[in-house]
Design a protein around this motif. Sequence first.
Motif, PDB file in Angstrom:
ATOM      1  N   GLY A  39       1.047   9.032   0.956  1.00  0.00           N
ATOM      2  CA  GLY A  39       1.381   7.718   1.505  1.00  0.00           C
ATOM      3  C   GLY A  39       0.941   6.650   0.523  1.00  0.00           C
ATOM      4  N   SER A  40       1.881   5.804   0.109  1.00  0.00           N
ATOM      5  CA  SER A  40       1.555   4.832  -0.935  1.00  0.00           C
ATOM      6  C   SER A  40       1.617   3.404  -0.410  1.00  0.00           C
ATOM      7  CB  SER A  40       2.523   4.996  -2.103  1.00  0.00           C
ATOM      8  OG  SER A  40       2.391   3.900  -2.992  1.00  0.00           O
ATOM      9  N   ARG A  41       0.538   2.673  -0.665  1.00  0.00           N
ATOM     10  CA  ARG A  41       0.492   1.255  -0.296  1.00  0.00           C
ATOM     11  C   ARG A  41       1.154   0.394  -1.362  1.00  0.00           C
ATOM     12  NH1 ARG A  41      -5.912   1.830  -0.035  1.00  0.00           N
ATOM     13  NH2 ARG A  41      -5.273   3.184  -1.748  1.00  0.00           N
ATOM     14  N   TYR A  42       1.403   0.980  -2.541  1.00  0.00           N
ATOM     15  CA  TYR A  42       1.822   0.162  -3.685  1.00  0.00           C
ATOM     16  C   TYR A  42       3.166   0.581  -4.261  1.00  0.00           C
ATOM     17  CZ  TYR A  42      -3.172  -0.720  -3.240  1.00  0.00           C
ATOM     18  OH  TYR A  42      -4.412  -1.013  -2.742  1.00  0.00           O
ATOM     19  N   THR A  43       3.998   1.250  -3.439  1.00  0.00           N
ATOM     20  CA  THR A  43       5.357   1.558  -3.876  1.00  0.00           C
ATOM     21  C   THR A  43       6.263   0.475  -3.312  1.00  0.00           C
ATOM     22  OG1 THR A  43       4.867   3.920  -3.820  1.00  0.00           O
ATOM     23  CG2 THR A  43       7.193   3.314  -3.796  1.00  0.00           C
ATOM     24  N   ASN A  44       7.148  -0.073  -4.139  1.00  0.00           N
ATOM     25  CA  ASN A  44       8.015  -1.196  -3.725  1.00  0.00           C
ATOM     26  C   ASN A  44       7.197  -2.369  -3.205  1.00  0.00           C
ATOM     27  OD1 ASN A  44      10.067   0.636  -4.179  1.00  0.00           O
ATOM     28  ND2 ASN A  44      10.176   1.237  -2.025  1.00  0.00           N
ATOM     29  N   VAL A  55       2.451   1.405   5.398  1.00  0.00           N
ATOM     30  CA  VAL A  55       1.707   0.168   5.589  1.00  0.00           C
ATOM     31  C   VAL A  55       0.277   0.553   5.925  1.00  0.00           C
ATOM     32  CG1 VAL A  55       1.456  -1.912   7.001  1.00  0.00           C
ATOM     33  CG2 VAL A  55       3.739  -1.051   6.430  1.00  0.00           C
ATOM     34  N   PHE A  56      -0.681  -0.048   5.245  1.00  0.00           N
ATOM     35  CA  PHE A  56      -2.095   0.242   5.468  1.00  0.00           C
ATOM     36  C   PHE A  56      -2.731  -0.931   6.208  1.00  0.00           C
ATOM     37  CE2 PHE A  56      -6.555   0.046   4.350  1.00  0.00           C
ATOM     38  CZ  PHE A  56      -6.972   1.362   4.357  1.00  0.00           C
ATOM     39  N   HIS A  57      -3.339  -0.656   7.360  1.00  0.00           N
ATOM     40  CA  HIS A  57      -4.028  -1.702   8.123  1.00  0.00           C
ATOM     41  C   HIS A  57      -5.514  -1.531   7.911  1.00  0.00           C
ATOM     42  CE1 HIS A  57      -0.415  -2.315  10.702  1.00  0.00           C
ATOM     43  NE2 HIS A  57      -0.220  -1.061  10.344  1.00  0.00           N
ATOM     44  N   SER A  87      -8.767  -1.947  -5.399  1.00  0.00           N
ATOM     45  CA  SER A  87      -7.949  -0.768  -5.140  1.00  0.00           C
ATOM     46  C   SER A  87      -6.730  -0.746  -6.063  1.00  0.00           C
ATOM     47  CB  SER A  87      -7.525  -0.792  -3.673  1.00  0.00           C
ATOM     48  OG  SER A  87      -6.523   0.151  -3.434  1.00  0.00           O
ATOM     49  N   TYR A  88      -6.091  -1.900  -6.218  1.00  0.00           N
ATOM     50  CA  TYR A  88      -4.882  -1.971  -7.028  1.00  0.00           C
ATOM     51  C   TYR A  88      -5.185  -1.621  -8.489  1.00  0.00           C
ATOM     52  CZ  TYR A  88      -0.397  -3.525  -8.745  1.00  0.00           C
ATOM     53  OH  TYR A  88       0.834  -3.557  -9.339  1.00  0.00           O
ATOM     54  N   PHE A  89      -6.247  -2.236  -9.012  1.00  0.00           N
ATOM     55  CA  PHE A  89      -6.557  -1.980 -10.427  1.00  0.00           C
ATOM     56  C   PHE A  89      -7.179  -0.607 -10.644  1.00  0.00           C
ATOM     57  CE2 PHE A  89      -5.633  -6.487 -10.653  1.00  0.00           C
ATOM     58  CZ  PHE A  89      -4.712  -6.441 -11.694  1.00  0.00           C
ATOM     59  N   ALA A  90      -7.799  -0.053  -9.627  1.00  0.00           N
ATOM     60  CA  ALA A  90      -8.259   1.342  -9.730  1.00  0.00           C
ATOM     61  C   ALA A  90      -7.057   2.245  -9.977  1.00  0.00           C
ATOM     62  CB  ALA A  90      -8.966   1.758  -8.439  1.00  0.00           C
ATOM     63  N   GLY A 103      -2.968   9.636 -16.716  1.00  0.00           N
ATOM     64  CA  GLY A 103      -1.507   9.797 -16.704  1.00  0.00           C
ATOM     65  C   GLY A 103      -0.914  10.243 -15.387  1.00  0.00           C
ATOM     66  N   LEU A 104      -1.721  10.285 -14.344  1.00  0.00           N
ATOM     67  CA  LEU A 104      -1.200  10.725 -13.046  1.00  0.00           C
ATOM     68  C   LEU A 104      -0.095   9.763 -12.593  1.00  0.00           C
ATOM     69  CD1 LEU A 104      -1.608  12.671 -10.608  1.00  0.00           C
ATOM     70  CD2 LEU A 104      -3.382  11.110  -9.782  1.00  0.00           C
ATOM     71  N   PRO A 105       1.138  10.268 -12.412  1.00  0.00           N
ATOM     72  CA  PRO A 105       2.270   9.355 -12.196  1.00  0.00           C
ATOM     73  C   PRO A 105       2.410   8.911 -10.736  1.00  0.00           C
ATOM     74  CG  PRO A 105       3.050  11.594 -12.300  1.00  0.00           C
ATOM     75  CD  PRO A 105       1.557  11.662 -12.466  1.00  0.00           C
ATOM     76  N   LEU A 106       1.374   8.249 -10.217  1.00  0.00           N
ATOM     77  CA  LEU A 106       1.413   7.767  -8.834  1.00  0.00           C
ATOM     78  C   LEU A 106       1.147   6.272  -8.806  1.00  0.00           C
ATOM     79  CD1 LEU A 106      -0.771  10.487  -7.000  1.00  0.00           C
ATOM     80  CD2 LEU A 106       1.728  10.319  -7.028  1.00  0.00           C
ATOM     81  N   HIS A 107       1.733   5.592  -7.810  1.00  0.00           N
ATOM     82  CA  HIS A 107       1.399   4.180  -7.600  1.00  0.00           C
ATOM     83  C   HIS A 107       0.107   4.048  -6.814  1.00  0.00           C
ATOM     84  CE1 HIS A 107       5.788   4.085  -8.186  1.00  0.00           C
ATOM     85  NE2 HIS A 107       5.521   2.972  -8.835  1.00  0.00           N
ATOM     86  N   ASP A 108      -0.171   5.056  -5.973  1.00  0.00           N
ATOM     87  CA  ASP A 108      -1.352   5.002  -5.113  1.00  0.00           C
ATOM     88  C   ASP A 108      -2.098   6.331  -5.165  1.00  0.00           C
ATOM     89  OD1 ASP A 108      -3.263   4.473  -3.268  1.00  0.00           O
ATOM     90  OD2 ASP A 108      -1.895   3.799  -1.689  1.00  0.00           O
TER      91      ASP A 108
END
Length: 245
Positions: free
Chosen positions: A124-129, A210-212, A144-147, A156-161
């Motif tokens: 589950g990604s909070r930072y895709t789109n 969506v992360f609450h 979290s974003y800059f981590a 090189g892990l190809p994930l947004h989150d």
Amino acid sequence: MQDADSGSPRALVVIPTFNEAENIPRLLPAVLSQAPTLNVLIVDDGSPDGTADLVRQFQSGTNRVHLIVRNAKMGLGTAYTAGFKFALEHGYEFVFEMDADLSHDPLEIGNFLREAERSDLVIGSRYTNGVRVLNWPINRLLLSYFANVYTRFMIGLPLHDATGGYKCYRRKVLEAIDLDRIHSNGYAFQIEMSYKAWKKGFRLTEIPIVFHDRRSGQSKMSRAIVYEAIFMLWKLRFQSLLNRL
Ligand SMILES: Nc1nc2c(ncn2[C@@H]2O[C@H](COP(=O)(O)OP(=O)(O)O)[C@@H](O)[C@H]2O)c(=O)[nH]1
Ligand SMILES: [Mg+2]
């Protein structure tokens, strides 16, 4: 242990808890109502607020809720690996990670399961789109974003989150990872598991969530968790170079 009238339980939602008594009464029915074949495992570290007692009360009405109680707060990572071993021993095909604080919407479970039909690890990604985090202070969001940016840069892990904790593993991924060698917590645990799965050639897919921010109870986030994650990135980078993942 299986629900006779709901078929074989194919998916287990593993939820580590420490002082989540305020969330359990809402969380358990919300998760169980998503699919009849879904079971839940709570791994509680002897919460002083009586989290485990609430789970036991729930167990009197259903056999779809399981509980592991550990004596002391031993960290998120080993709580999850204990839960993963339970899932493997009991024959589950799909194994979820989920927080107890309702940050992870149970309504997404169906989407995870659909995606898991063609993927090995769904994240589950909070930072895709774009960014979909509600009610977090801006400094926590930036951290979290800059981590995640730093994680991509370092290993090189190809994930947004890569640091999120709402995931669904197929059992073959958990079988392929040596769970006894996983000792990290927090962000580091999430990165370590996804990185190992990716390096072993499994198919990772992100779905937008969506992360609450948690509505009740206390976060266990700390400075130590951030340092642990930075150390983990270096460790994984070297282990990968030496082929010792
Ligand atoms: N069993 C167990 N669960 C933990 C421990 N630390 C955190 N948790 C649980 O792990 C989940 C994520 O922790 P949380 O405090 O929400 O972290 P945050 O979302 O990053 O603020 C929650 O369900 C916590 O109750 C621990 O040491 N042991
Ligand atoms: Mg949380």
